[in-house]
Design a protein around this motif. Structure first.
Motif, short mmCIF file in Angstrom:
data_model
loop_
_atom_site.label_atom_id
_atom_site.label_comp_id
_atom_site.label_asym_id
_atom_site.label_seq_id
_atom_site.Cartn_x
_atom_site.Cartn_y
_atom_site.Cartn_z
N ALA A 132 45.38 100.44 -24.02
CA ALA A 132 44.80 99.16 -24.42
C ALA A 132 43.93 98.53 -23.33
O ALA A 132 43.26 97.52 -23.57
CB ALA A 132 45.91 98.19 -24.81
N GLY A 133 43.97 99.11 -22.14
CA GLY A 133 43.19 98.56 -21.05
C GLY A 133 43.80 97.31 -20.44
O GLY A 133 43.10 96.52 -19.80
N ASP A 134 45.10 97.13 -20.62
CA ASP A 134 45.81 95.94 -20.14
C ASP A 134 46.44 96.26 -18.78
O ASP A 134 47.57 96.74 -18.70
CB ASP A 134 46.87 95.53 -21.15
N ALA A 135 45.70 95.97 -17.71
CA ALA A 135 46.16 96.33 -16.37
C ALA A 135 47.43 95.59 -15.97
O ALA A 135 48.33 96.18 -15.35
CB ALA A 135 45.04 96.07 -15.36
N GLU A 136 47.51 94.31 -16.30
CA GLU A 136 48.68 93.51 -15.92
C GLU A 136 49.95 94.06 -16.56
O GLU A 136 50.98 94.23 -15.90
CB GLU A 136 48.48 92.05 -16.30
N THR A 137 49.87 94.33 -17.86
CA THR A 137 51.05 94.86 -18.55
C THR A 137 51.38 96.26 -18.06
O THR A 137 52.55 96.60 -17.87
CB THR A 137 50.82 94.88 -20.07
N ALA A 138 50.37 97.08 -17.85
CA ALA A 138 50.61 98.45 -17.36
C ALA A 138 51.35 98.43 -16.03
O ALA A 138 52.32 99.16 -15.83
CB ALA A 138 49.30 99.20 -17.24
N GLY A 139 50.90 97.59 -15.12
CA GLY A 139 51.55 97.49 -13.82
C GLY A 139 52.96 96.96 -13.94
O GLY A 139 53.88 97.46 -13.27
N ARG A 140 53.16 95.96 -14.79
CA ARG A 140 54.48 95.36 -14.95
C ARG A 140 55.46 96.36 -15.57
O ARG A 140 56.62 96.47 -15.12
CB ARG A 140 54.39 94.11 -15.83
N VAL A 141 55.03 97.08 -16.58
CA VAL A 141 55.90 98.06 -17.24
C VAL A 141 56.25 99.19 -16.28
O VAL A 141 57.41 99.63 -16.22
CB VAL A 141 55.23 98.61 -18.52
N ALA A 142 55.25 99.67 -15.54
CA ALA A 142 55.51 100.75 -14.58
C ALA A 142 56.52 100.30 -13.54
O ALA A 142 57.46 101.04 -13.20
CB ALA A 142 54.21 101.18 -13.90
N ARG A 143 56.36 99.09 -13.03
CA ARG A 143 57.29 98.58 -12.03
C ARG A 143 58.71 98.46 -12.59
O ARG A 143 59.69 98.88 -11.96
CB ARG A 143 56.82 97.23 -11.50
#
Length: 229
Positions: free
Chosen positions: A206-217
């Motif tokens: 989806a191109g959602d960097a904030e969510t991608a980083g949060r989920v990965a963390r």
């Protein structure tokens, strides 16, 4: 300086390097000392100068000596400097996960802004493969899990991140396999992890960097909690 004594025949370079290592380790030549010249070392070791030169090159590669232009070869360490892959192999899984989290959270953020159609296809295929491996042996599941994370890192299109993850992966894999030998991961936990990985892929797609980083963390830190329990 006492003579180091003649060497037995071949493999001369390895023997010469080992003899010089021993001399450095026992403080015959302390750190900061300039080694005798090639001619002197060759005479003491009973070998040719080319053999001494190769032995010194091996010691330089191990971080024990360093040549200085016009000044000679100087001792820089009393033991070989451990290379990065060797250090990783000795690391605890919990320590690897702490650094892995730093690396992969940023990779996920970057991937969300840089992923291509090919990256998206690779991530989705890897997610399917991880799901399929959930019913299989533990080592196959670990391989599938790491492969999925590798596709996310690759989607960041940063060769340094990709190389760092590639360095981490073998040590990480072995550490997790060793843990599985002690504690089996039930199918329920594998299924629970599927949701987090699906969310990670979805955020990157989806191109959602904030969510991608949060989920990965969140996903990686959850594993760290289990490792510490």
């Amino acid at each position: 300086m006492s003579s180091v004594g003649p060497l037995r025949p071949s493999p001369l370079v390895e023997q010469a390097a080992e003899r010089l290592r021993a001399q450095i380790a026992d403080d015959t030549w302390p750190v900061g000392t300039r080694l005798p010249g090639e001619t002197t070392l060759a005479k003491d070791l009973g070998v040719g100068r080319s053999t001494v030169r190769e032995a010194l090159r091996a010691l330089a590669g191990a971080g024990m000596v360093r040549p200085r232009q016009g000044a000679g070869v100087f001792v820089t360490a009393t033991r070989p400097v451990e290379d990065f892959p060797a250090r990783l192999r000795r690391a605890a899984v919990a320590d690897l996960y702490e650094v892995r989290t730093l690396l992969e959270v940023q990779a996920a953020r970057l991937a969300a802004g840089r992923r291509t159609d090919d990256d998206i296809a690779a991530m989705r295929a890897a997610l399917d493969a991880r799901r399929a491996a959930a019913d299989g042996p533990g080592d196959a599941f670990i391989d599938a899990d790491i492969a999925l994370h590798a596709t996310v890192v690759a989607a960041a299109h940063n060769p340094v991140l990709t190389d760092l993850f590639a360095e981490f992966a073998p040590a990480l894999r072995q550490g997790l396999i060793d843990l599985l030998a002690l504690v089996d991961v039930p199918r329920a936990e594998r299924d629970h992890g599927d949701a987090a990985h699906a969310d990670l892929v979805a955020a990157v797609v989806a191109g959602d960097a904030e969510t991608a980083g949060r989920v990965a963390r969140a996903e990686l830190e959850a594993v760290q909690v289990k490792l510490g329990s």
